[in-house]
Design an enzyme around this catalytic site. Sequence first.
Site, PDB file in Angstrom:
ATOM      1  N   CYS A  42      19.083 -40.986 -19.088  1.00  0.00           N
ATOM      2  CA  CYS A  42      20.219 -40.549 -18.266  1.00  0.00           C
ATOM      3  C   CYS A  42      21.423 -40.354 -19.194  1.00  0.00           C
ATOM      4  O   CYS A  42      21.846 -41.303 -19.871  1.00  0.00           O
ATOM      5  CB  CYS A  42      20.531 -41.589 -17.190  1.00  0.00           C
ATOM      6  N   CYS A  53      25.662 -33.646 -15.811  1.00  0.00           N
ATOM      7  CA  CYS A  53      24.308 -34.156 -16.051  1.00  0.00           C
ATOM      8  C   CYS A  53      23.938 -34.017 -17.537  1.00  0.00           C
ATOM      9  O   CYS A  53      23.704 -32.910 -18.034  1.00  0.00           O
ATOM     10  CB  CYS A  53      23.274 -33.442 -15.179  1.00  0.00           C
TER      11      CYS A  53
HETATM   12  O1  PYC Z   1      23.377 -37.442 -16.779  1.00  0.00           O
HETATM   13  O2  PYC Z   1      21.278 -37.235 -17.369  1.00  0.00           O
HETATM   14  C1  PYC Z   1      22.152 -37.454 -16.540  1.00  0.00           C
HETATM   15  C2  PYC Z   1      21.744 -37.768 -15.158  1.00  0.00           C
HETATM   16  C3  PYC Z   1      20.485 -37.788 -14.643  1.00  0.00           C
HETATM   17  C4  PYC Z   1      20.585 -38.137 -13.303  1.00  0.00           C
HETATM   18  C5  PYC Z   1      21.912 -38.342 -13.029  1.00  0.00           C
HETATM   19  N1  PYC Z   1      22.597 -38.117 -14.180  1.00  0.00           N
END
Ligand code: PYC
Length: 310
Positions: free
Chosen positions: A89, A237
């Site tokens: 993550c 993300c």
């Molecule tokens: O930032 O990789 C990320 C992530 C995955 C799910 C929520 N955030």
Amino acid sequence: MAVPIRVVDSHTGGEPTRVVIGGMPPLEGSDMVAAKAWLATEYDSLRRSVVGEPRCSDVVVGAYLWPPEEGSEIWRVVFFNNAGYLCMCGHGTVGIVETLRYLNRIDVGRVEFATPAGAVAAWLLPDGQVSFDNVPCWRSQAAVEVNVPSYGPVTGDIAYGGNWFFLIGDSPVPVIRANLTELQAFTVAVRQSLDSQGVTGDDGAQIDHIEVFGSSEVADSRNYVLCPGLEYDRSPCGTGTSAKVACLAADGKLAPGQVWRQESIVGSVFEARYRIADGHVVPTITGRAHIVGDGIVVVDEDDPFKWGIP
Ligand code: PYC
């Protein structure tokens, strides 16, 4: 009797991370993949209690953090959410580094992690930002067509960014915040179609993140990312931006070292660049986290919802 679980809460670009630093069992397993399986088998109730209702919310990503073993400097981490466990993550990694800074466990400089996806090196920068080198990433398939009920054929790339992603450049739903409900409906339908049509990542891996792109006024692109538990990522993300960078590299649209700025659906931005190592893209992602809470999660034995709402 109450079992105290020590947590520090932060958000990275709007996406929350709850780091568990005490009250979990001593780590078992020969490596972090085995540790993730052990937690899923033996301690899933703890996951539900820490991030599930009524103590927390579906939006939050949790991270069990174990300090380095004697003679090592590598922190060990397993990420989890409302649906299960994540191999990696990105926003959570930034949140952990900020948490370690808050706890006075690290200073400006490098910090290393072992995750189920592999080794991750991060840097706390003098201005408070955090950069991390993600695990090797790649595009597995380009321009895969899926038939999505109510939407028709949808084309996307399949890429690994530490988690598996289906990346859609041409969305029938514009990627603007006013469309959050429609974006969720669309991406959930895509996810179900991938499953029902047997479209997977390498070696049959389930694609559990759907990423849709639109134009941005402040960055190179804006995204909406559906997470495995059907919540959307408030941050750009980290693993999703890594998957995007792998696709851009495969298309020859981003050179090694060149900066890609990815905006999230709530307006936060990650900066990404990459290098090539052993034939794979290794993204470096930079973002900023802020501490929002420091406390104890209490699990009262008499509480009928002590392990979350089933
Ligand atoms: O930032 O990789 C990320 C992530 C995955 C799910 C929520 N955030």
